[in-house]
Design an enzyme around this catalytic site. Sequence first.
Site, PDB file in Angstrom:
ATOM      1  N   LEU A  80      -3.505   2.439   4.868  1.00  9.46           N
ATOM      2  CA  LEU A  80      -4.362   1.260   4.794  1.00  9.46           C
ATOM      3  C   LEU A  80      -5.821   1.711   4.891  1.00  9.46           C
ATOM      4  O   LEU A  80      -6.130   2.718   5.533  1.00  9.46           O
ATOM      5  CB  LEU A  80      -4.042   0.296   5.942  1.00  9.46           C
ATOM      6  CG  LEU A  80      -2.695  -0.428   5.851  1.00  9.46           C
ATOM      7  CD1 LEU A  80      -2.440  -1.237   7.131  1.00  9.46           C
ATOM      8  CD2 LEU A  80      -2.640  -1.350   4.623  1.00  9.46           C
ATOM      9  N   LYS A 131     -19.831   9.357   5.758  1.00 13.28           N
ATOM     10  CA  LYS A 131     -20.926   9.009   6.678  1.00 13.28           C
ATOM     11  C   LYS A 131     -20.765   9.718   8.016  1.00 13.28           C
ATOM     12  O   LYS A 131     -21.743  10.029   8.693  1.00 13.28           O
ATOM     13  CB  LYS A 131     -21.002   7.503   6.882  1.00 13.28           C
ATOM     14  CG  LYS A 131     -21.975   6.809   5.959  1.00 13.28           C
ATOM     15  CD  LYS A 131     -21.438   6.408   4.633  1.00 13.28           C
ATOM     16  CE  LYS A 131     -21.726   7.312   3.506  1.00 13.28           C
ATOM     17  NZ  LYS A 131     -21.227   6.837   2.203  1.00 13.28           N
ATOM     18  N   GLU A 174       0.860  -1.195   0.000  1.00 13.00           N
ATOM     19  CA  GLU A 174       0.000   0.000   0.000  1.00 13.00           C
ATOM     20  C   GLU A 174       0.888   1.234   0.000  1.00 13.00           C
ATOM     21  O   GLU A 174       1.785   1.369   0.827  1.00 13.00           O
ATOM     22  CB  GLU A 174      -0.928  -0.015   1.226  1.00 13.00           C
ATOM     23  CG  GLU A 174      -1.688   1.285   1.471  1.00 13.00           C
ATOM     24  CD  GLU A 174      -2.512   1.778   0.286  1.00 13.00           C
ATOM     25  OE1 GLU A 174      -3.370   1.032  -0.204  1.00 13.00           O
ATOM     26  OE2 GLU A 174      -2.279   2.931  -0.176  1.00 13.00           O
ATOM     27  N   GLU A 186     -27.072  18.706 -12.546  1.00 15.81           N
ATOM     28  CA  GLU A 186     -27.018  17.339 -13.093  1.00 15.81           C
ATOM     29  C   GLU A 186     -27.318  17.386 -14.590  1.00 15.81           C
ATOM     30  O   GLU A 186     -28.310  17.996 -15.009  1.00 15.81           O
ATOM     31  CB  GLU A 186     -28.051  16.460 -12.347  1.00 15.81           C
ATOM     32  CG  GLU A 186     -28.339  15.111 -12.975  1.00 15.81           C
ATOM     33  CD  GLU A 186     -27.109  14.205 -13.112  1.00 15.81           C
ATOM     34  OE1 GLU A 186     -26.462  13.940 -12.101  1.00 15.81           O
ATOM     35  OE2 GLU A 186     -26.809  13.793 -14.260  1.00 15.81           O
ATOM     36  N   ASP A 201     -12.794  -1.421  -7.301  1.00 12.41           N
ATOM     37  CA  ASP A 201     -13.055  -0.320  -8.237  1.00 12.41           C
ATOM     38  C   ASP A 201     -12.181  -0.395  -9.490  1.00 12.41           C
ATOM     39  O   ASP A 201     -12.435   0.298 -10.467  1.00 12.41           O
ATOM     40  CB  ASP A 201     -12.813   1.032  -7.548  1.00 12.41           C
ATOM     41  CG  ASP A 201     -13.942   1.411  -6.605  1.00 12.41           C
ATOM     42  OD1 ASP A 201     -14.825   0.561  -6.350  1.00 12.41           O
ATOM     43  OD2 ASP A 201     -13.948   2.561  -6.115  1.00 12.41           O
ATOM     44  N   GLY A 224     -25.495  14.573  -9.726  1.00 18.66           N
ATOM     45  CA  GLY A 224     -26.530  14.184  -8.754  1.00 18.66           C
ATOM     46  C   GLY A 224     -26.603  12.684  -8.556  1.00 18.66           C
ATOM     47  O   GLY A 224     -27.690  12.118  -8.425  1.00 18.66           O
ATOM     48  N   ALA A 238     -17.721  -0.667  -1.648  1.00 17.57           N
ATOM     49  CA  ALA A 238     -16.733  -1.333  -0.792  1.00 17.57           C
ATOM     50  C   ALA A 238     -17.135  -2.781  -0.538  1.00 17.57           C
ATOM     51  O   ALA A 238     -16.289  -3.683  -0.563  1.00 17.57           O
ATOM     52  CB  ALA A 238     -16.624  -0.575   0.524  1.00 17.57           C
ATOM     53  N   HIS A 246     -41.827  -5.635  17.097  1.00 18.99           N
ATOM     54  CA  HIS A 246     -42.736  -4.487  17.164  1.00 18.99           C
ATOM     55  C   HIS A 246     -42.429  -3.663  18.395  1.00 18.99           C
ATOM     56  O   HIS A 246     -42.222  -4.235  19.459  1.00 18.99           O
ATOM     57  CB  HIS A 246     -44.189  -4.970  17.223  1.00 18.99           C
ATOM     58  CG  HIS A 246     -45.150  -3.842  17.440  1.00 18.99           C
ATOM     59  ND1 HIS A 246     -45.554  -3.027  16.394  1.00 18.99           N
ATOM     60  CD2 HIS A 246     -45.740  -3.373  18.566  1.00 18.99           C
ATOM     61  CE1 HIS A 246     -46.381  -2.104  16.885  1.00 18.99           C
ATOM     62  NE2 HIS A 246     -46.509  -2.290  18.193  1.00 18.99           N
TER      63      HIS A 246
END
Length: 474
Positions: free
Chosen positions: A41, A54, A37, A210, A316, A188, A324, A453
């Site tokens: 990493l 995220k 790498e 877009e 990729d 977009g 991922a 529930h």
Amino acid sequence: MSERSDHFDLVVIGGGPGGYCAALYGASAGLNVALVEKDALGGTCLNRGCIPAKAFLETAAVKRHVDHAADFGIETGAPEGSAASVAFARTQERKQGIVRQLVGGIGAMCKNRNVEVFNGTGSLSAGRTVQVAMGDGGSATITGDFVMLASGSVPRLIPGFERGGPIMTSDEVLDLDTLPARVAVIGGGAIGCEFASTFADLGSEVTILEGLPKILPGLDNDVANVVVKSFRKKNIAIKTGVMVNGHTPDGNGATTVAFGDGESVVVDAVVVSVGRRPFADELGLDGTGVQVDERGFVVVDEFCQTGESGVYAVGDLINTPQLAHVAYAEAILVVKHLLGENPMPVMYDRVPWAIYCHPEVAWAGPDEQQAKDAGHDVVVAKHPFKFNSRAMILGETEGLVKVIAKKRADGTAGQVLGVHMVGPWVTEQLSGGYLAVNWEATVDEIAEFIQPHPSLSELFGETVLSLTGRNFNG
Ligand code: FAD
């Protein structure tokens, strides 16, 4: 300068999700593994992709909660009607802390499993030989019974929007420590919409530009419509069917982006989010049978084997969904294949997809139109979160669950083909739908599953139940 030479069962080039998963999984299967790498990493995912994006989205979620705290009977002390302020440097610091821990964790796991990590740039030549130009100036020559290429991807750029100042790709956006007041997102798609959602929730003025007739073009129409409506409520300006023509910086950090037919928008940040290109640039590949197609993807078969014997490629770098978890799945496939375990190829038309904008989107299997285009007669059910008790408790009632099933000869619903969701925490709810799609289960079988529930996942249960011809929620 050091010179090394070693032989391994498996040599992996690239330490992103594809590479580190193959290294760790392979080591757990008893292989002697080298992982090359050149940077940190974790690759794009941990350092410049999934995880940091995220983390920013979670800050946006906290801001939404705080802004609506009074609805839950919580007084924040802020004057009525005023929004909470954002300390974006702290957001950046928090994100970096998460990244640091995860990257450190991979390093520690490699050490525990005796995966030898080479910090350098690897290039492949004949005979499954990998030359490593080490970060410290040294070099190493390593060979493998098998080699796996997992060098990932980098952001695509568009002419006239070179990186620098207000012009950013996802790489630079994720390094920001101040919040831009006005943002244009070019593109977009999933990543563009995640950034648009983040910045809008944090209080920026956001415009999406877009070129196609709609944003999130890969989505089921009913699902995409919920996102568009919700984005409009956040005051995100959505300009579709427009091409960007260039931009003119004002010299003080802002720039005017020209688009469409003479329109323009003045912004402090431009997020260029027009996809990613495979990154084979430093892999060498001279004298090998590894082929690269006209778009730069390494060409592989269904077991991720390249044209060079014993050399695989995943993630990729190959022309499969740029996710991922797809890279993980391919890495496991490769290790099983090289061990001669006769694995099943990845079924790319059934992998889970998730977009973490607000509202979230998640799906597996074809949408309604795709199922019809594939020649299926379908029965469709969709139910909104509006009447779901947990969604009401959360104060997040936007969204729906849509299930597409094959129509049997008698007109009833049979095999579950696709499950499409938009709304609160659907990225965490998809697993039941994913299982149904991949198990090729029928609606009758899935309707037997009992959902807890009150829960958001009850909506999936109820939607499937309604496809059996009976239900209790209309
Ligand atoms: P990468 O993660 O790109 O890793 C490749 C590694 O190889 C890099 O570390 C690079 O430094 C190294 N490398 C390259 N060439 C060499 C060489 N010659 N020698 C040594 N090392 C080399 N996917 C999801 O599933 N969910 C998400 O929510 C999600 N969100 C995303 C958000 C953003 C903003 C972005 C940009 C991407 C997101 N993705 C998401 C996509 C995901 O990050 C990629 O699909 C995933 O990282 C691909 O893994 P990979 O191992 O193939 O490559």
